[in-house]
Design a protein around this motif. Sequence first.
Motif: not given
Length: 353
Positions: A132-138, A151-154, A201-203, A224-227
Amino acid sequence: MLVKQVHAKILVAIFILTTLIGAPLATSGQKVSPVAPRKAEVEAVVREAYDKFKSDTSGKNADYIPFLAQVDSKMFGVAIVTTDNQVISMGEVNYAFSIQSISKVYTLALAMEELGPERVFERIGSEPTGRAFNSPVAVVDMPTHTANPYVNAGAIATTSLISAKTADEKWNKILAFYSKAAGEKLSLIDEVYKSEAATNTGNKALSMLLAKYERIYADPFESVDVYTKQCSVGVNVVQLARMGATLANNGVNPVTGERVIKTENVPYILSTMVVAGLYDGSGGWAWKVGLPAKSGVGGGIVAVVPGKGAIAVFSPRLDEAGNSVKAQKVIEYVAQKLDLNVFSPRSVGLKGN
């Protein structure tokens, strides 16, 4: 002799007139693809798709962001902008919805403008996560890079790459770049930003994981805030289609004529849209549609047809992967009817037996 000259001029005039009538519409001095469909054909196909899917109620609004859950799920708009600045639009074309993850495309473009594609690739990567796009496992699975910028982390890591002395300067630089791609000034939807900032909080957790592996390049929470702000920018479907057409036009905005993105950076952006533009639905999209595209949980999808233009669709109901159901169906229908699939020889005029 005079009669022959008159006849010759008449024949030349007839030839020019019939050539203009038969050719794809273009403004003076601008070139169009020799296999671009005629405007009347495009309008007819877009109308067919609009009518075919306007009553589709599949999917549901994103509900993990309170503001998005309240958006009228019946809204539906379609727009095409070509590289020679022809515009075809239907339905809800004035409503400014939040760009959400489509913003990732243009922050990536800005990062490459500043650092070059190789340095961005080294820091971010361009691999599908299969999650998933918000996966911490990734993030944990790929501790040496952030997989890809869509994806969100990238995307948070990509945002952190933008050079600035302060968070406000970075945010203003990003917003100005989006506006150049759209050909007009865009703005923050403050209600969306506040709604997301209260629930991100996830991000923030993703940003701290990135910090653990030294894969974020500015303060994690500031990034995260700018994102979050970039995801909260408002666009309507015509503006979004114009942003896509800027990529289709080798990085030049078809309205303003301004170069927004370096020509050499465009293939990197589009190729990453193919492999990761629709989250974990990207493989199926490439199989069925064959166009570089990016979706956002606000309900928008923009698909780019290199050298020809872009189609944007807005409809808030999403599938389980976070992609607009109706937008996918409309773009797939249009792409198939007009032979736009970039992996098909038909897209460049080679017809089968």
